[in-house]
Design an enzyme around this catalytic site. Sequence first.
Site, short mmCIF file in Angstrom:
data_model
loop_
_atom_site.label_atom_id
_atom_site.label_comp_id
_atom_site.label_asym_id
_atom_site.label_seq_id
_atom_site.Cartn_x
_atom_site.Cartn_y
_atom_site.Cartn_z
N ASN A 61 65.38 52.30 -25.62
CA ASN A 61 65.05 51.62 -24.32
C ASN A 61 63.45 51.77 -24.27
O ASN A 61 62.58 52.60 -24.53
CB ASN A 61 65.52 52.39 -23.09
N GLU A 63 60.42 51.00 -21.28
CA GLU A 63 60.34 50.86 -19.76
C GLU A 63 59.02 50.18 -19.55
O GLU A 63 58.20 50.06 -20.33
CB GLU A 63 60.49 52.23 -19.11
N CYS A 72 66.79 47.89 -21.87
CA CYS A 72 67.79 48.82 -22.40
C CYS A 72 67.74 48.96 -23.94
O CYS A 72 67.48 48.17 -24.73
CB CYS A 72 69.10 48.66 -22.06
N GLU A 74 70.12 48.99 -25.83
CA GLU A 74 71.06 47.91 -26.81
C GLU A 74 70.63 46.81 -26.75
O GLU A 74 70.79 46.07 -28.11
CB GLU A 74 72.52 47.94 -25.90
N CYS A 112 75.30 49.64 -20.01
CA CYS A 112 75.39 48.83 -18.54
C CYS A 112 75.67 47.74 -18.70
O CYS A 112 76.22 47.07 -19.66
CB CYS A 112 73.95 49.21 -18.09
N CYS A 115 74.09 44.71 -20.40
CA CYS A 115 74.12 44.89 -22.08
C CYS A 115 75.34 44.71 -22.61
O CYS A 115 75.62 43.92 -23.66
CB CYS A 115 73.64 46.46 -22.36
#
Length: 160
Positions: A61, A63, A72, A74, A112, A115
């Site tokens: 991830n 940010e 993310c 993924e 999530c 994703c």
Amino acid sequence: MKKETQISYEYFKNSSELNDIETALFTKAKEARENAYAPYSNFLVGCAVLLENGEIYSGNNQENAAYPSGLCAERTALFWVAANFPNLKIKKIFVVGGPKEVQASHPPIPPCGACRQSLMEYETKQNENIDLYFSSMNEEVVKVNAIKDLLPFYFDSTFL
Ligand code: THU
């Protein structure tokens, strides 16, 4: 009329139950997690992707101070793979996540919703299911045999 949908999944109580390739993916995902850039959430996620040629690529991830601009693990891994190897099928994906300070007990971290939608796009595109594994740093692992198992009533290009 009431209808039901059902999924099956595998549960590994300990990662020692994983086979060699699964263990390699778990290790790569944990290594990628260490390099996550997550100074705002301190929640680190790593993702390893196995391609049909046997190569494993990973992501984590990323940010951002403008929070929604982050991405993310993924999708970081998936988009990189899709950008560089558009014609190779994805066989397996392993996600490992959890707080930076690893906790004694933490449940497996599922992808999530956004994703899942992105993963679904590539499962549809390659017309072959992708095995998805997810875990925390606490050795329990969950496996589903297709992304669509995590996304009932998924939206795809057939609706356009
Ligand atoms: N995160 C992921 O990388 N993957 C997921 O499936 C869940 C959440 C990241 C996003 C954000 O950087 C941090 O975890 C906390 O939500």
